[in-house]
Motif scaffolding. Sequence first.
Motif, PDB file in Angstrom:
ATOM      1  N   CYS A 194       6.814  53.838  25.946  1.00 14.89           N
ATOM      2  CA  CYS A 194       5.780  52.943  26.499  1.00 14.89           C
ATOM      3  C   CYS A 194       5.079  53.711  27.618  1.00 14.89           C
ATOM      4  O   CYS A 194       5.722  54.461  28.360  1.00 14.89           O
ATOM      5  CB  CYS A 194       6.409  51.661  27.041  1.00 14.89           C
ATOM      6  SG  CYS A 194       5.207  50.622  27.907  1.00 14.89           S
TER       7      CYS A 194
ATOM      8  N   CYS B 119       3.153  52.214  30.033  1.00 17.69           N
ATOM      9  CA  CYS B 119       2.760  51.382  31.181  1.00 17.69           C
ATOM     10  C   CYS B 119       3.208  52.090  32.465  1.00 17.69           C
ATOM     11  O   CYS B 119       3.932  53.094  32.415  1.00 17.69           O
ATOM     12  CB  CYS B 119       3.367  49.981  31.073  1.00 17.69           C
ATOM     13  SG  CYS B 119       5.087  49.855  31.580  1.00 17.69           S
TER      14      CYS B 119
ATOM     15  N   CYS C  26       7.106  52.398  32.826  1.00 15.03           N
ATOM     16  CA  CYS C  26       7.834  53.144  31.789  1.00 15.03           C
ATOM     17  C   CYS C  26       7.434  54.619  31.790  1.00 15.03           C
ATOM     18  O   CYS C  26       8.285  55.496  31.630  1.00 15.03           O
ATOM     19  CB  CYS C  26       7.561  52.551  30.407  1.00 15.03           C
ATOM     20  SG  CYS C  26       8.241  50.895  30.218  1.00 15.03           S
TER      21      CYS C  26
ATOM     22  N   HIS D 242       7.551  45.764  33.114  1.00 14.55           N
ATOM     23  CA  HIS D 242       7.043  46.349  31.858  1.00 14.55           C
ATOM     24  C   HIS D 242       6.335  45.277  31.024  1.00 14.55           C
ATOM     25  O   HIS D 242       5.228  45.502  30.516  1.00 14.55           O
ATOM     26  CB  HIS D 242       8.193  46.980  31.051  1.00 14.55           C
ATOM     27  CG  HIS D 242       7.926  47.026  29.587  1.00 14.55           C
ATOM     28  ND1 HIS D 242       7.137  47.984  28.993  1.00 14.55           N
ATOM     29  CD2 HIS D 242       8.292  46.178  28.583  1.00 14.55           C
ATOM     30  CE1 HIS D 242       7.041  47.737  27.698  1.00 14.55           C
ATOM     31  NE2 HIS D 242       7.731  46.651  27.412  1.00 14.55           N
TER      32      HIS D 242
ATOM     33  N   THR E 294       2.334  45.151  30.295  1.00 22.39           N
ATOM     34  CA  THR E 294       1.914  45.288  28.899  1.00 22.39           C
ATOM     35  C   THR E 294       0.925  44.184  28.537  1.00 22.39           C
ATOM     36  O   THR E 294      -0.159  44.448  28.028  1.00 22.39           O
ATOM     37  CB  THR E 294       3.146  45.268  27.975  1.00 22.39           C
ATOM     38  OG1 THR E 294       3.996  46.369  28.342  1.00 22.39           O
ATOM     39  CG2 THR E 294       2.748  45.415  26.513  1.00 22.39           C
TER      40      THR E 294
HETATM   41 ZN   LIG Z   1       6.333  49.791  29.730  1.00 23.06          ZN
END
Ligand SMILES: [Zn+2]
Length: 380
Positions: free
Chosen positions: A287, A289, A292, A314, A318
């Motif tokens: 991921c 983001c 992450c 997260h 997202t």
């Molecule tokens: Zn994430």
Amino acid sequence: MSNPRSFRSPALQVLDATVPATSVLSGRVLLHEESRFIPHQRGAVDNERGGVVMTGNTADDRALRLRTEAAFTGAMLIDSAPYKTYTATAEQPFLLPSDELFPSVDLSLGFQKARGASAAITPTGYIAPGDSKALKAVIREASLIERADTVVSLPIDVTWLRDDRVDQLIAACARISQPKALVMIAQFDPLKQSKELPGNLRRVVSEVENMMLLRTDLAGLEAMVHGALCAGIGISSTVRHSVAPGEKPAVNKPGPNYPSVLMPELMRFSGAEALSNRYANADAPPCYCAVCDGRGIDRFLGTDRDTRIEAGDHNVLTWSAWVEEMASTTPGLQRKTWWRDKCAAAIDNYALENQRLGLSTKKGFQPPLPLCAWATLPVS
Ligand SMILES: [Zn+2]
């Protein structure tokens, strides 16, 4: 019906009862949570397009602390969730404070504002399956409210969205002049209870002006795309729906309560334990983001505070990115098509991911029923 407003007014800390709830909430997707981070606000919340619905037993105290200790100036609602313990009746649809000599709904609404809420929510009890008298009582009591800052809460048993009830629900909502916040009450994911529900929920938010959907999941985005005023997405499964008074939330599997994790490519929430097992022998999808930063989404197997915060951040980051994407589309057909295509692309990713993992359709990830509906229901 699409949101007519294209600008966002600042959510001032102190707003009196004359400031309409619509102007403060329009276009926002709020985070519904029992904030554990006071006196700090969760950094992942986008105060430009979002805000907070503070819920839980001491929501009002924590809301006040967020305003005073953390100097939080974003949009905030206080959902003290009376529908968890109280069932609306024909005589008394609202749960009024028991410690007041002359309890009134105005007092309850004013109390929320005094605790820092940007708009006030009626303390409506759970509206049981088919209890038309309780629903009518909400309409009656709402018509007596003279404040502009009020949202009428409608914590409906999800059976109100079935084919044989939804017209009545739509007619009732249309008779309430204030913004109306649906909270769907059911065990597990309310929209998975029967296949007509996602389409009927879409009808409610698109046919009635100023509908909101609180305490929900990605259905909040579906509602916004189809004309809702505002939505509130829950941080954990317990804040993404509620169960009827007297019921206990059923769980699929007893054991530690691990975080649930939003899978960006598949647009689904999965338990951290299931993800950890699923990716025991394969690389988990990364991921990108801000929390992450390219790491895999199978790393949230923990019940400690830090893991919960990180998993929650997260998730919020997202779906906030999707809210941002949504905001860049034109309300109406373009926005609806964007959402349908996004959901359809996620459905396609299920086959891809299952194949990568060497899993059959039956044993692999299966798209949730509401996502399938959002990907296939006609847009117009
Ligand atoms: Zn994430």
